[in-house]
Enzyme design. Structure first.
Site, mmCIF file in Angstrom:
data_model
loop_
_atom_site.group_PDB
_atom_site.id
_atom_site.type_symbol
_atom_site.label_atom_id
_atom_site.label_comp_id
_atom_site.label_asym_id
_atom_site.label_seq_id
_atom_site.Cartn_x
_atom_site.Cartn_y
_atom_site.Cartn_z
ATOM 1 N N ALA A 17 -7.533 4.807 -1.892
ATOM 2 C CA ALA A 17 -8.387 4.393 -0.777
ATOM 3 C C ALA A 17 -9.417 5.469 -0.426
ATOM 4 O O ALA A 17 -10.588 5.154 -0.178
ATOM 5 C CB ALA A 17 -7.529 4.056 0.436
ATOM 6 N N GLU A 37 -8.469 17.212 -0.362
ATOM 7 C CA GLU A 37 -7.421 16.767 -1.284
ATOM 8 C C GLU A 37 -6.439 17.918 -1.538
ATOM 9 O O GLU A 37 -6.859 19.020 -1.916
ATOM 10 C CB GLU A 37 -8.054 16.275 -2.600
ATOM 11 C CG GLU A 37 -7.085 16.061 -3.753
ATOM 12 C CD GLU A 37 -5.903 15.134 -3.430
ATOM 13 O OE1 GLU A 37 -6.130 14.050 -2.853
ATOM 14 O OE2 GLU A 37 -4.755 15.510 -3.751
ATOM 15 N N ALA A 38 -5.160 17.618 -1.363
ATOM 16 C CA ALA A 38 -4.125 18.644 -1.536
ATOM 17 C C ALA A 38 -3.973 19.080 -3.003
ATOM 18 O O ALA A 38 -3.577 20.217 -3.277
ATOM 19 C CB ALA A 38 -2.787 18.119 -1.017
ATOM 20 N N HIS A 454 5.650 1.911 -5.997
ATOM 21 C CA HIS A 454 4.737 1.184 -5.117
ATOM 22 C C HIS A 454 5.121 1.309 -3.642
ATOM 23 O O HIS A 454 5.155 0.294 -2.936
ATOM 24 C CB HIS A 454 4.712 -0.306 -5.493
ATOM 25 C CG HIS A 454 4.154 -0.584 -6.847
ATOM 26 N ND1 HIS A 454 4.372 -1.766 -7.528
ATOM 27 C CD2 HIS A 454 3.375 0.164 -7.659
ATOM 28 C CE1 HIS A 454 3.758 -1.735 -8.699
ATOM 29 N NE2 HIS A 454 3.146 -0.576 -8.811
#
Ligand SMILES: Cc1cc2nc3c(=O)[nH]c(=O)nc-3n(C[C@H](O)[C@H](O)[C@H](O)COP(=O)(O)OP(=O)(O)OC[C@H]3O[C@@H](n4cnc5c(N)ncnc54)[C@H](O)[C@@H]3O)c2cc1C
Length: 517
Positions: A17, A37-38, A454
């Protein structure tokens, strides 16, 4: 607060996303965007290669958070490891690339639950918007979007037999597009997200690469966001850890959390948004008591029904070549919003737990529970942002879930015993022909079933007391904060979750763009 810099929007997490939102904001608004972003940049070649070996090498690598569940009572107290992407592209840089939109009823149910704007007819434009489908445009499929989607080319003979077998049993087949008008009751070959030159088409490749270098975009990798910063009930920025240094950055408009189903609820809780007692137990000052944060975890489970094959088969270039979505029960009273509860993966290989593998060719049916009734939780291990969250999936807590998977074994056997499989069918390797009673089948499933990676639902969208975000994905009780990722799904979609999450990103980006007009 000691802000080093300010941006209009701060997006936390460059996954399915997050990359979509960054792309749409940069393309449509003249605003500044910081994407944190890690994980690392996606420069490991194995991320981009599409052979199965490269893909599996990523699981457990430094591109994976390394999550495992607590011992799962419904699965013989096994800890189930659930890879989750920690790299530019997030899950889409390490996933199995299968492209499945879910069933139209998945979205109609979201609307039915009180989420205005989320019916299938309203989400369909966003599913199409991202897409560049090699099969061409139609009322259901899109072309010209950033995400390239391809058909399966040259499936193995035994996978073609799967489709013929389903047709023998009365299902549709022959060119069935499960991402088209009707998903269920037709056998198909899996579509996948690949670039024109057969590389992985992650969201980092499709959505981020085209805007890298844009003057309004700043991307920081190895940047672990540790908490949100508030002025009263308003989110004003975030704190993140990069190269051992804590930094604070200001958000002039909004912060958008797109950290995925484990890390988004974790970050909310670390920031004081979550169940009051739980936060108190970890010494975290309360900002909003939101009991639903970390609840409602749903995931898909799969296992193998494996056979020897009488013929050698070519190697597949996806985890599963052929598939089918079905209802296992006739007494679903309202099929208008009930989605199919069983999905099949099928491949020309043995993909079973190691103890069942034998030498020589094989094929495997993998029934998947796609509408689980069981619900799990994500909670804090500690108040240290470097600690992974505690995941209890509660797989197969509900007997109804087990019944669906038992039917999955029966249907695998019915398919395997059709004429279409006569030239391929060897011995049933697992669970084995002697395993027939309900208790034996249940034991087998509990021994071997595992995740399809998921996880969703832990910051659910809704209008009930357990909802974390409203239908515009704004977090209840605070201002200027949205969660936009797989965690907002109130109920899991029937099928792999990447395409639905990308559509969630598209819809949220549109809401943000419309709000500025
Ligand atoms: C092994 C595997 C196989 C899969 N196979 C398929 C498939 O074939 N088809 C399909 O449709 N789906 C598949 N999926 C699922 C799909 O990839 C996910 O549903 C999807 O990626 C979820 O998107 P998301 O945006 O919610 O989170 P993610 O894509 O996981 O992105 C979250 C991002 O946020 C970052 N992040 C998290 N916390 C922080 C923090 N505190 N600070 C900064 N950054 C942070 C993460 O590192 C990550 O990059 C698979 C997933 C995995 C892991």
């Amino acid at each position: 607060m000691n802000f080093e810099r300010g941006f209009d929007y701060i997006i936390v997490g460059a996954g399915a996303a997050g990359c979509v939102i960054a792309y749409r904001l940069i393309k449509n608004l003249g605003c500044s965007v910081l994407l944190l972003e890690a994980g690392n940049p996606d420069n490991n070649p194995a991320i981009h290669n599409t052979d199965m070996q490269s893909m599996t090498s990523l699981w457990g690598s430094n591109a994976d958070w390394g999550y495992s569940t607590e011992p799962e009572p419904g699965l013989g107290d096994r800890r189930i490891s659930i890879a989750q992407g920690k790299v530019l592209g997030g899950g889409t840089s390490i996933n199995a690339m299968m492209y499945i939109r879910g069933n139209r009823r998945d979205y109609d149910r979201w609307k039915f639950l009180g989420n205005e704007g989320w019916s299938y007819q309203e989400v369909l434009p966003y599913l199409k918007k991202s897409e560049d489908y090699e099969g061409g445009a139609s009322a259901y499929r899109g072309v010209g979007g950033p995400l390239h989607v391809v058909n399966y080319h040259n499936p193995a003979p035994v996978s073609q037999a799967f489709v013929s077998a389903a047709m023998e049993l009365g299902y549709a087949g022959d060119g069935w597009d499960c991402n088209g008008e009707q998903q269920e009751n037709g056998a198909f070959f899996y579509q996948s997200t690949r670039t024109q030159d057969n590389q992985r088409c992650s969201t980092a490749v499709a959505f981020l690469k085209p805007i890298l270098g844009h003057p309004n975009l700043t991307v920081a990798t190895n940047a672990l966001v540790t908490r949100l910063l508030f002025a009263n009930q308003q989110v004003v920025g975030v704190e993140y850890l990069q190269d051992g240094k804590l930094q604070q950055v200001k958000a002039e408009s909004e912060v958008i959390l797109s950290c995925g189903a484990f890390e988004s609820p974790k970050l909310l809780m670390l920031s004081g948004i979550g169940p009051a007692e739980h936060l108190q137990a970890h010494g975290i000052p309360l900002v909003v008591d939101l009991p639903g944060v970390g609840k409602n975890l749903q995931d898909h489970l799969l296992f193998g029904v494996g056979y020897r094959c009488k013929q050698e088969q070519p190697l597949p270039n996806l985890l599963s070549e052929a598939g089918l979505f079905v209802y296992t029960s006739n007494d679903i009273d309202d099929t208008s919003i009930a989605s199919p509860d069983l999905q099949f993966f099928f491949g020309p290989v043995q993909f079973l737990e190691p103890q069942y593998l034998v030498d020589g060719p094989g094929f495997t049916f993998a029934p998947i529970l796609v509408q689980p009734q069981s619900r799990g939780t994500v909670s804090l291990r500690s108040n240290n942002p470097n600690d992974l969250a505690v995941v209890r999936a509660n797989y197969l807590q509900s007997d109804a879930d087990l019944d669906v998977l038992i039917r999955g074994i029966e249907l695998s056997r019915e398919l395997a015993n059709t004429r279409a499989f006569d030239e391929f069918r060897g011995e049933e390797l697992a669970p084995g022909v002697s395993v027939t009673s309900k208790s034996e089948l249940s034991n087998y499933i509990r021994q071997v079933a595992s995740t399809v990676w998921h996880p969703v639902g832990t910051c659910k969208m809704g209008i009930d007391p357990d909802a974390v975000v409203n239908p515009q994905l704004q977090v209840y009780g605070v201002e200027r904060l949205r969660v936009v990722d797989a965690s907002i799904m109130p109920t899991i979609t029937s099928g792999n979750t990447n395409a639905p999450t990308i559509a969630i990103g598209e819809k949220a980006a549109d809401d943000l763009i419309i709000a500025t007009r």
